[in-house]
Design a protein around this motif. Structure first.
Motif, PDB file in Angstrom:
ATOM      1  N   LEU A  45     -90.765   8.938  39.807  1.00 22.20           N
ATOM      2  CA  LEU A  45     -89.673   9.512  40.594  1.00 22.20           C
ATOM      3  C   LEU A  45     -90.199  10.009  41.938  1.00 22.20           C
ATOM      4  O   LEU A  45     -91.367  10.365  42.073  1.00 22.20           O
ATOM      5  N   HIS A  49     -86.741  14.038  43.515  1.00 20.49           N
ATOM      6  CA  HIS A  49     -86.164  13.993  42.175  1.00 20.49           C
ATOM      7  C   HIS A  49     -86.999  14.781  41.169  1.00 20.49           C
ATOM      8  O   HIS A  49     -86.450  15.377  40.235  1.00 20.49           O
ATOM      9  N   GLU A  52     -85.973  18.241  41.685  1.00 24.98           N
ATOM     10  CA  GLU A  52     -84.617  18.403  41.172  1.00 24.98           C
ATOM     11  C   GLU A  52     -84.636  18.686  39.665  1.00 24.98           C
ATOM     12  O   GLU A  52     -83.889  19.526  39.172  1.00 24.98           O
TER      13      GLU A  52
END
Length: 72
Positions: A45, A49, A52
């Protein structure tokens, strides 16, 4: 207060669940699980991300709607 994190809530496809009274311990256990069991997927990722997912752990541990934090 019991804090619950489910791996599926973070976007991974397994049934791993962390239950702990200490939100910091719950987050550390879930991070350890993700970095062990989903290492390749997580590392593939983007940095955005990955952050996140970590932020989502904090959100799930602090919301009081009953799906992340339970008062017993």
């Amino acid at each position: 207060m019991v804090h619950i994190l489910r791996c599926k809530d973070l976007g991974f496809n397994d049934d791993f669940i962390v239950i702990d009274n200490d939100p910091k311990k719950a987050k550390e256990r879930m991070k350890e699980h993700v970095l062990t069991e989903h290492k390749e997927e997580f590392e593939s990722l983007s940095d955005f991300h990955q952050e996140e997912i970590i932020s989502k752990m904090d959100f799930l541990l602090t919301r009081g709607c009953g799906c992340g934090v339970l008062k017993l």
